[in-house]
Design an enzyme around this catalytic site. Structure first.
Site, PDB file in Angstrom:
ATOM      1  N   ASP A  52      24.375  42.464   9.994  1.00 42.08           N
ATOM      2  CA  ASP A  52      23.473  43.465   9.420  1.00 42.08           C
ATOM      3  C   ASP A  52      22.338  42.799   8.630  1.00 42.08           C
ATOM      4  O   ASP A  52      21.156  43.079   8.840  1.00 42.08           O
ATOM      5  CB  ASP A  52      24.285  44.319   8.431  1.00 42.08           C
ATOM      6  CG  ASP A  52      24.156  45.795   8.685  1.00 42.08           C
ATOM      7  OD1 ASP A  52      23.482  46.188   9.644  1.00 42.08           O
ATOM      8  OD2 ASP A  52      24.756  46.560   7.909  1.00 42.08           O
ATOM      9  N   THR A 134      28.051  50.575  13.314  1.00 40.88           N
ATOM     10  CA  THR A 134      28.802  49.400  12.840  1.00 40.88           C
ATOM     11  C   THR A 134      30.265  49.454  13.294  1.00 40.88           C
ATOM     12  O   THR A 134      30.868  48.418  13.553  1.00 40.88           O
ATOM     13  CB  THR A 134      28.758  49.299  11.298  1.00 40.88           C
ATOM     14  OG1 THR A 134      29.132  50.545  10.748  1.00 40.88           O
ATOM     15  CG2 THR A 134      27.378  48.935  10.814  1.00 40.88           C
TER      16      THR A 134
END
Ligand code: AMP
Ligand code: MG
Length: 400
Positions: A52, A134
Protein backbone atom coordinates in the site's frame (compact mmCIF):
# COMPACT_ATOMS: atom_id res chain seq x y z
CA UNK A 1 -6.60 7.80 -33.95
CA UNK A 2 -6.71 11.50 -33.27
CA UNK A 3 -10.12 12.04 -34.79
CA UNK A 4 -11.68 8.94 -33.26
CA UNK A 5 -10.29 9.31 -29.76
CA UNK A 6 -9.61 13.00 -29.29
CA UNK A 7 -6.00 11.96 -28.87
CA UNK A 8 -3.88 14.67 -27.48
CA UNK A 9 -6.17 16.23 -24.92
CA UNK A 10 -4.85 14.20 -22.02
CA UNK A 11 -1.66 12.82 -23.58
CA UNK A 12 0.68 14.06 -20.91
CA UNK A 13 -1.56 13.14 -17.98
CA UNK A 14 -2.21 9.69 -19.42
CA UNK A 15 1.47 8.98 -20.08
CA UNK A 16 2.43 9.92 -16.53
CA UNK A 17 -0.50 8.03 -15.03
CA UNK A 18 0.31 4.91 -17.04
CA UNK A 19 3.91 5.04 -15.87
CA UNK A 20 2.74 5.44 -12.31
CA UNK A 21 0.09 2.71 -12.32
CA UNK A 22 2.44 0.36 -14.11
CA UNK A 23 5.16 0.84 -11.48
CA UNK A 24 2.70 0.51 -8.59
CA UNK A 25 1.06 -2.60 -10.06
CA UNK A 26 4.43 -4.28 -10.47
CA UNK A 27 5.33 -3.44 -6.89
CA UNK A 28 2.04 -4.88 -5.63
CA UNK A 29 2.43 -8.01 -7.71
CA UNK A 30 5.94 -8.49 -6.39
CA UNK A 31 4.83 -8.17 -2.78
CA UNK A 32 1.83 -10.44 -3.32
CA UNK A 33 3.99 -13.11 -4.92
CA UNK A 34 6.10 -13.14 -1.76
CA UNK A 35 3.16 -13.86 0.56
CA UNK A 36 4.14 -17.20 2.01
CA UNK A 37 1.75 -19.86 3.24
CA UNK A 38 2.88 -18.94 6.72
CA UNK A 39 1.93 -15.28 6.33
CA UNK A 40 -1.30 -16.33 4.66
CA UNK A 41 -2.28 -18.67 7.49
CA UNK A 42 -1.41 -16.15 10.19
CA UNK A 43 -3.50 -13.54 8.37
CA UNK A 44 -0.50 -11.25 8.72
CA UNK A 45 -1.45 -7.91 7.14
CA UNK A 46 2.11 -6.63 6.78
CA UNK A 47 2.41 -7.43 3.03
CA UNK A 48 -0.57 -5.23 2.23
CA UNK A 49 0.80 -2.47 4.45
CA UNK A 50 4.13 -2.51 2.62
CA UNK A 51 2.54 -2.71 -0.82
CA UNK A 52 0.00 0.00 0.00
CA UNK A 53 2.67 2.49 1.05
CA UNK A 54 5.11 1.58 -1.73
CA UNK A 55 2.35 1.81 -4.34
CA UNK A 56 1.22 5.23 -3.10
CA UNK A 57 4.83 6.48 -2.90
CA UNK A 58 5.58 5.34 -6.46
CA UNK A 59 2.44 6.94 -7.89
CA UNK A 60 2.62 10.19 -5.94
CA UNK A 61 6.28 10.62 -6.82
CA UNK A 62 5.57 10.53 -10.56
CA UNK A 63 2.25 12.38 -10.54
CA UNK A 64 3.49 14.94 -8.02
CA UNK A 65 6.69 15.62 -9.98
CA UNK A 66 4.80 16.02 -13.24
CA UNK A 67 1.88 18.05 -11.87
CA UNK A 68 3.07 19.71 -8.66
CA UNK A 69 -0.02 21.89 -8.39
CA UNK A 70 -2.51 19.01 -8.56
CA UNK A 71 -3.78 17.73 -5.20
CA UNK A 72 -3.95 13.95 -4.88
CA UNK A 73 -6.79 12.57 -2.80
CA UNK A 74 -5.56 9.17 -1.71
CA UNK A 75 -6.19 6.66 1.01
CA UNK A 76 -2.90 6.56 2.87
CA UNK A 77 -0.76 8.98 4.87
CA UNK A 78 2.69 8.29 6.24
CA UNK A 79 2.13 9.07 9.96
CA UNK A 80 2.46 5.46 11.15
CA UNK A 81 5.34 4.74 8.81
CA UNK A 82 7.39 7.60 10.22
CA UNK A 83 7.26 6.15 13.75
CA UNK A 84 10.52 4.65 14.88
CA UNK A 85 9.04 1.28 15.78
CA UNK A 86 7.86 0.92 12.18
CA UNK A 87 11.38 1.32 10.79
CA UNK A 88 11.40 -2.27 9.46
CA UNK A 89 8.21 -1.54 7.46
CA UNK A 90 9.76 1.58 6.01
CA UNK A 91 12.84 -0.44 5.01
CA UNK A 92 10.60 -2.92 3.18
CA UNK A 93 8.85 -0.07 1.39
CA UNK A 94 12.24 1.32 0.31
CA UNK A 95 13.29 -2.16 -0.87
CA UNK A 96 10.21 -2.39 -3.09
CA UNK A 97 10.87 1.04 -4.56
CA UNK A 98 14.51 0.10 -5.11
CA UNK A 99 13.46 -3.02 -7.03
CA UNK A 100 11.67 -0.65 -9.41
CA UNK A 101 14.84 1.40 -9.83
CA UNK A 102 13.76 4.16 -7.42
CA UNK A 103 16.32 5.04 -4.75
CA UNK A 104 14.89 7.06 -1.87
CA UNK A 105 15.53 7.93 1.75
CA UNK A 106 12.83 7.11 4.28
CA UNK A 107 12.00 10.80 4.58
CA UNK A 108 11.64 11.14 0.83
CA UNK A 109 9.35 8.11 0.53
CA UNK A 110 7.15 9.41 3.37
CA UNK A 111 6.97 12.81 1.68
CA UNK A 112 5.85 11.18 -1.56
CA UNK A 113 3.15 9.24 0.31
CA UNK A 114 1.92 12.45 1.93
CA UNK A 115 1.46 14.11 -1.43
CA UNK A 116 -1.53 11.77 -1.64
CA UNK A 117 -3.30 12.54 1.60
CA UNK A 118 -5.39 15.53 0.53
CA UNK A 119 -9.08 15.18 1.30
CA UNK A 120 -10.78 18.30 -0.09
CA UNK A 121 -12.39 18.89 -3.44
CA UNK A 122 -10.45 21.06 -5.89
CA UNK A 123 -11.30 22.09 -9.46
CA UNK A 124 -8.58 19.73 -10.66
CA UNK A 125 -7.30 16.79 -8.62
CA UNK A 126 -6.25 13.15 -8.80
CA UNK A 127 -7.72 10.41 -6.68
CA UNK A 128 -5.79 7.29 -5.82
CA UNK A 129 -6.37 3.94 -4.21
CA UNK A 130 -2.90 2.39 -4.01
CA UNK A 131 -4.42 -1.05 -3.37
CA UNK A 132 -8.14 -1.41 -3.70
CA UNK A 133 -9.37 -4.75 -2.40
CA UNK A 134 -6.82 -5.36 0.32
CA UNK A 135 -8.64 -8.51 1.41
CA UNK A 136 -8.34 -9.92 -2.09
CA UNK A 137 -4.67 -8.97 -2.12
CA UNK A 138 -4.08 -10.93 1.07
CA UNK A 139 -6.09 -13.90 -0.19
CA UNK A 140 -3.94 -13.79 -3.33
CA UNK A 141 -7.00 -13.02 -5.42
CA UNK A 142 -8.17 -9.85 -7.15
CA UNK A 143 -7.14 -6.31 -6.24
CA UNK A 144 -6.54 -3.13 -8.21
CA UNK A 145 -4.43 0.00 -8.30
CA UNK A 146 -6.81 2.84 -9.13
CA UNK A 147 -5.93 6.35 -10.29
CA UNK A 148 -8.14 9.01 -11.85
CA UNK A 149 -7.95 12.67 -12.81
CA UNK A 150 -11.07 14.68 -11.97
CA UNK A 151 -11.69 18.13 -13.37
CA UNK A 152 -14.67 20.20 -12.27
CA UNK A 153 -16.22 17.06 -10.83
CA UNK A 154 -15.89 15.05 -14.07
CA UNK A 155 -13.57 12.07 -14.39
CA UNK A 156 -11.37 12.78 -17.41
CA UNK A 157 -8.63 10.14 -17.16
CA UNK A 158 -8.97 6.81 -15.35
CA UNK A 159 -6.74 3.80 -14.87
CA UNK A 160 -7.05 0.43 -13.18
CA UNK A 161 -4.00 -1.72 -12.71
CA UNK A 162 -5.23 -5.30 -12.24
CA UNK A 163 -2.21 -7.55 -11.68
CA UNK A 164 -4.32 -10.71 -11.38
CA UNK A 165 -6.64 -10.21 -14.33
CA UNK A 166 -5.66 -11.63 -17.68
CA UNK A 167 -5.57 -9.26 -20.65
CA UNK A 168 -7.64 -11.50 -22.84
CA UNK A 169 -10.67 -11.65 -20.58
CA UNK A 170 -13.24 -14.38 -20.72
CA UNK A 171 -14.49 -15.31 -17.30
CA UNK A 172 -12.19 -18.32 -17.47
CA UNK A 173 -9.19 -16.22 -16.49
CA UNK A 174 -7.32 -18.18 -13.89
CA UNK A 175 -7.63 -15.94 -10.89
CA UNK A 176 -10.76 -14.12 -11.95
CA UNK A 177 -13.20 -15.10 -9.29
CA UNK A 178 -13.39 -15.78 -5.61
CA UNK A 179 -12.49 -19.26 -4.55
CA UNK A 180 -15.95 -20.78 -4.86
CA UNK A 181 -14.79 -21.60 -8.39
CA UNK A 182 -18.18 -20.89 -9.87
CA UNK A 183 -16.93 -18.08 -11.97
CA UNK A 184 -14.39 -20.11 -13.80
CA UNK A 185 -14.70 -21.60 -17.22
CA UNK A 186 -17.68 -19.62 -18.43
CA UNK A 187 -17.49 -16.65 -20.70
CA UNK A 188 -20.34 -14.24 -21.14
CA UNK A 189 -22.38 -14.84 -24.24
CA UNK A 190 -22.75 -11.17 -24.93
CA UNK A 191 -19.06 -10.33 -24.69
CA UNK A 192 -17.99 -7.87 -27.34
CA UNK A 193 -14.32 -7.31 -26.72
CA UNK A 194 -12.57 -6.57 -29.96
CA UNK A 195 -9.96 -9.11 -30.85
CA UNK A 196 -8.22 -6.80 -33.25
CA UNK A 197 -5.92 -4.40 -31.53
CA UNK A 198 -6.25 -0.74 -32.35
CA UNK A 199 -4.25 2.33 -31.67
CA UNK A 200 -5.41 4.09 -28.59
CA UNK A 201 -4.93 7.71 -27.58
CA UNK A 202 -2.16 6.41 -25.35
CA UNK A 203 1.06 8.27 -25.97
CA UNK A 204 4.30 6.40 -26.42
CA UNK A 205 5.16 4.46 -23.28
CA UNK A 206 8.83 5.22 -23.80
CA UNK A 207 9.17 6.59 -20.29
CA UNK A 208 8.35 3.23 -18.78
CA UNK A 209 11.39 1.80 -17.09
CA UNK A 210 12.01 -1.86 -16.38
CA UNK A 211 12.41 -3.40 -12.97
CA UNK A 212 15.51 -5.35 -12.18
CA UNK A 213 15.47 -8.77 -13.75
CA UNK A 214 14.40 -11.53 -11.45
CA UNK A 215 12.32 -8.98 -9.62
CA UNK A 216 8.68 -8.08 -9.83
CA UNK A 217 6.23 -10.03 -11.85
CA UNK A 218 8.00 -13.32 -12.01
CA UNK A 219 6.62 -16.38 -10.33
CA UNK A 220 3.12 -17.40 -9.40
CA UNK A 221 1.35 -14.34 -10.73
CA UNK A 222 3.75 -13.56 -13.56
CA UNK A 223 1.59 -14.78 -16.42
CA UNK A 224 -1.21 -12.30 -15.91
CA UNK A 225 -1.86 -8.67 -15.31
CA UNK A 226 -3.48 -5.86 -17.20
CA UNK A 227 -3.89 -2.12 -17.07
CA UNK A 228 -7.32 -0.84 -18.11
CA UNK A 229 -7.63 2.84 -18.88
CA UNK A 230 -9.91 5.43 -20.40
CA UNK A 231 -10.00 9.09 -21.27
CA UNK A 232 -13.30 10.92 -21.57
CA UNK A 233 -14.42 10.62 -25.17
CA UNK A 234 -11.38 8.48 -26.00
CA UNK A 235 -12.70 4.98 -25.35
CA UNK A 236 -11.61 2.27 -22.93
CA UNK A 237 -8.49 0.22 -23.49
CA UNK A 238 -6.41 -2.57 -22.02
CA UNK A 239 -2.68 -3.18 -22.19
CA UNK A 240 -0.72 -6.08 -20.68
CA UNK A 241 1.10 -5.32 -17.46
CA UNK A 242 4.10 -7.29 -18.65
CA UNK A 243 4.33 -5.54 -21.99
CA UNK A 244 3.17 -1.96 -21.62
CA UNK A 245 4.59 -1.07 -25.02
CA UNK A 246 2.25 -3.60 -26.71
CA UNK A 247 -0.53 -2.06 -28.81
CA UNK A 248 -3.52 -1.49 -26.51
CA UNK A 249 -6.78 -3.29 -27.28
CA UNK A 250 -10.07 -1.48 -27.17
CA UNK A 251 -12.69 -2.96 -24.85
CA UNK A 252 -16.47 -2.76 -24.92
CA UNK A 253 -19.29 -3.77 -22.65
CA UNK A 254 -21.42 -6.70 -23.63
CA UNK A 255 -24.55 -6.01 -25.70
CA UNK A 256 -26.54 -8.70 -23.96
CA UNK A 257 -30.06 -7.28 -23.64
CA UNK A 258 -31.69 -10.35 -22.17
CA UNK A 259 -31.33 -10.10 -18.40
CA UNK A 260 -31.95 -13.81 -17.98
CA UNK A 261 -28.81 -14.51 -19.99
CA UNK A 262 -26.70 -11.98 -18.14
CA UNK A 263 -24.16 -12.36 -15.39
CA UNK A 264 -23.64 -10.04 -12.44
CA UNK A 265 -20.69 -9.44 -10.19
CA UNK A 266 -20.45 -8.26 -6.62
CA UNK A 267 -18.00 -7.98 -3.71
CA UNK A 268 -16.67 -11.00 -1.94
CA UNK A 269 -17.16 -9.14 1.34
CA UNK A 270 -20.75 -9.25 2.49
CA UNK A 271 -20.07 -6.23 4.71
CA UNK A 272 -19.47 -4.17 1.54
CA UNK A 273 -22.62 -5.14 -0.34
CA UNK A 274 -25.90 -6.83 0.40
CA UNK A 275 -25.58 -10.15 -1.40
CA UNK A 276 -29.06 -11.20 -0.28
CA UNK A 277 -30.63 -8.13 -1.85
CA UNK A 278 -28.61 -8.67 -5.03
CA UNK A 279 -29.92 -12.23 -5.13
CA UNK A 280 -33.48 -10.86 -4.99
CA UNK A 281 -32.76 -8.45 -7.84
CA UNK A 282 -31.22 -11.28 -9.84
CA UNK A 283 -34.25 -13.45 -9.21
CA UNK A 284 -36.64 -10.73 -10.27
CA UNK A 285 -34.66 -10.24 -13.50
CA UNK A 286 -34.55 -13.98 -14.11
CA UNK A 287 -30.76 -14.16 -13.88
CA UNK A 288 -29.94 -17.82 -13.44
CA UNK A 289 -26.17 -17.72 -13.36
CA UNK A 290 -24.43 -17.45 -10.01
CA UNK A 291 -22.80 -14.14 -9.16
CA UNK A 292 -19.17 -13.59 -9.99
CA UNK A 293 -17.69 -12.54 -6.67
CA UNK A 294 -14.44 -10.64 -6.66
CA UNK A 295 -12.68 -7.98 -4.68
CA UNK A 296 -11.81 -4.48 -5.83
CA UNK A 297 -12.51 -2.35 -8.88
CA UNK A 298 -11.55 -5.34 -11.01
CA UNK A 299 -15.35 -5.72 -11.12
CA UNK A 300 -15.59 -2.58 -13.25
CA UNK A 301 -12.97 -4.00 -15.62
CA UNK A 302 -14.98 -7.21 -15.92
CA UNK A 303 -18.11 -5.28 -16.90
CA UNK A 304 -16.14 -3.00 -19.24
CA UNK A 305 -14.82 -5.89 -21.25
CA UNK A 306 -18.06 -7.82 -21.34
CA UNK A 307 -17.26 -10.68 -18.98
CA UNK A 308 -20.24 -9.65 -16.88
CA UNK A 309 -23.13 -7.35 -17.68
CA UNK A 310 -23.89 -5.97 -14.22
CA UNK A 311 -22.01 -4.91 -11.08
CA UNK A 312 -24.23 -4.41 -8.04
CA UNK A 313 -22.94 -2.74 -4.90
CA UNK A 314 -25.93 -2.46 -2.61
CA UNK A 315 -25.36 -0.66 0.70
CA UNK A 316 -24.85 -3.16 3.48
CA UNK A 317 -24.38 -0.66 6.26
CA UNK A 318 -26.75 2.17 6.94
CA UNK A 319 -25.08 5.53 6.40
CA UNK A 320 -21.93 4.25 4.70
CA UNK A 321 -20.56 6.71 2.14
CA UNK A 322 -18.57 5.33 -0.75
CA UNK A 323 -15.07 6.74 -1.15
CA UNK A 324 -14.20 8.39 -4.46
CA UNK A 325 -10.94 6.42 -4.80
CA UNK A 326 -12.92 3.16 -4.66
CA UNK A 327 -14.78 4.08 -7.85
CA UNK A 328 -13.34 6.88 -9.98
CA UNK A 329 -10.88 4.64 -11.84
CA UNK A 330 -13.51 2.04 -12.66
CA UNK A 331 -16.41 4.33 -13.48
CA UNK A 332 -14.87 6.02 -16.53
CA UNK A 333 -13.50 2.72 -17.83
CA UNK A 334 -17.05 1.29 -17.84
CA UNK A 335 -18.62 4.45 -19.29
CA UNK A 336 -16.06 4.66 -22.08
CA UNK A 337 -16.63 0.97 -22.81
CA UNK A 338 -20.27 1.86 -23.48
CA UNK A 339 -21.74 1.11 -20.07
CA UNK A 340 -23.72 3.16 -17.56
CA UNK A 341 -22.81 3.77 -13.92
CA UNK A 342 -25.10 5.27 -11.29
CA UNK A 343 -26.04 4.85 -7.66
CA UNK A 344 -28.79 2.45 -6.57
CA UNK A 345 -31.49 4.99 -7.42
CA UNK A 346 -30.10 5.62 -10.89
CA UNK A 347 -28.55 8.97 -10.01
CA UNK A 348 -25.25 9.91 -11.64
CA UNK A 349 -22.26 9.72 -9.31
CA UNK A 350 -21.08 13.13 -8.08
CA UNK A 351 -17.34 13.51 -7.65
CA UNK A 352 -17.43 17.09 -6.43
CA UNK A 353 -18.06 16.68 -2.71
CA UNK A 354 -14.59 15.87 -1.40
CA UNK A 355 -13.35 12.37 -0.71
CA UNK A 356 -16.76 10.73 -0.39
CA UNK A 357 -19.67 10.23 -2.77
CA UNK A 358 -21.84 12.29 -0.43
CA UNK A 359 -24.82 12.50 -2.75
CA UNK A 360 -24.95 8.83 -3.69
CA UNK A 361 -25.54 5.45 -2.15
CA UNK A 362 -24.34 2.19 -3.59
CA UNK A 363 -23.37 1.57 -7.19
CA UNK A 364 -24.97 -0.02 -10.22
CA UNK A 365 -22.68 -0.41 -13.23
CA UNK A 366 -24.12 -2.22 -16.21
CA UNK A 367 -24.21 -2.38 -19.94
CA UNK A 368 -26.47 0.15 -21.65
CA UNK A 369 -29.10 -2.48 -22.40
CA UNK A 370 -29.65 -3.63 -18.81
CA UNK A 371 -28.87 -0.70 -16.52
CA UNK A 372 -32.40 0.73 -16.37
CA UNK A 373 -33.87 -2.73 -15.83
CA UNK A 374 -31.65 -3.29 -12.80
CA UNK A 375 -32.57 0.09 -11.31
CA UNK A 376 -36.26 -0.62 -11.86
CA UNK A 377 -36.06 -4.09 -10.30
CA UNK A 378 -34.17 -2.71 -7.33
CA UNK A 379 -36.69 0.12 -6.89
CA UNK A 380 -39.55 -2.37 -6.77
CA UNK A 381 -37.77 -4.42 -4.12
CA UNK A 382 -36.89 -1.40 -2.00
CA UNK A 383 -40.57 -0.41 -2.05
CA UNK A 384 -41.48 -3.63 -0.29
CA UNK A 385 -39.22 -2.98 2.69
CA UNK A 386 -41.35 -2.85 5.77
CA UNK A 387 -39.03 -0.98 8.09
CA UNK A 388 -35.81 0.98 7.90
CA UNK A 389 -34.00 -1.64 9.92
CA UNK A 390 -34.81 -4.19 7.19
CA UNK A 391 -32.09 -5.38 4.84
CA UNK A 392 -31.29 -1.87 3.72
CA UNK A 393 -33.27 1.22 3.16
CA UNK A 394 -32.43 2.95 -0.08
CA UNK A 395 -31.61 6.63 -0.02
CA UNK A 396 -34.87 8.49 -0.02
CA UNK A 397 -36.67 5.44 1.35
CA UNK A 398 -39.95 6.22 3.04
CA UNK A 399 -42.18 3.84 5.00
CA UNK A 400 -45.09 2.69 2.83
P1 AMP B 1 -14.66 -4.50 -2.60
O1 AMP B 1 -13.35 -5.14 -2.84
O2 AMP B 1 -15.43 -4.21 -3.86
O3 AMP B 1 -15.46 -5.23 -1.58
O4 AMP B 1 -14.36 -3.05 -2.04
C1 AMP B 1 -13.28 -2.75 -1.24
C2 AMP B 1 -13.51 -1.38 -0.68
O5 AMP B 1 -14.69 -1.37 0.10
C3 AMP B 1 -12.44 -0.90 0.26
O6 AMP B 1 -11.48 -0.16 -0.44
C4 AMP B 1 -13.18 -0.04 1.28
O7 AMP B 1 -12.87 1.33 1.12
C5 AMP B 1 -14.63 -0.23 0.92
N1 AMP B 1 -15.53 -0.45 2.07
C6 AMP B 1 -15.21 -0.57 3.37
N2 AMP B 1 -16.34 -0.71 4.11
C7 AMP B 1 -17.38 -0.66 3.26
C8 AMP B 1 -18.80 -0.73 3.43
N3 AMP B 1 -19.37 -0.90 4.62
N4 AMP B 1 -19.57 -0.65 2.32
C9 AMP B 1 -19.01 -0.50 1.10
N5 AMP B 1 -17.67 -0.42 0.89
C10 AMP B 1 -16.86 -0.50 1.95
MG1 MG C 1 -10.39 0.73 -1.84
Amino acid sequence: MASQCQAGRWDVELAVALDAVWAASRICRDVQAKISADVFEKEDRSPVTVADFASQAAICRLVGDAFPRDPIIGEEESGALRRQENGPFLERVLDELRAMGVEASGEQACDWIDRGCQKNFAPRFWTLDPIDGTKGFLRREQYAVSLALIIDGRIEVALLGCPNLGVEGGAASATLSHSDGRGQGEGSSGSSRETQRQRSPRPSPARLSSPKSGGPGEGEFGATGAIFYATRGGGAWVVPLDDPAAPPARIHCSHQANAAESRFCESVESSHTSTSLAARVAQSLGIARPPLRMDSQAKYAIVARGDAEIYMRLPAKYGYKEKIWDHAGGVLVVEEAGGVVSDVEGRPLEFNHGYQLEANRGIIAANRELHAKVIAALGEIYKTFAAPQGPLPAPGWKPS
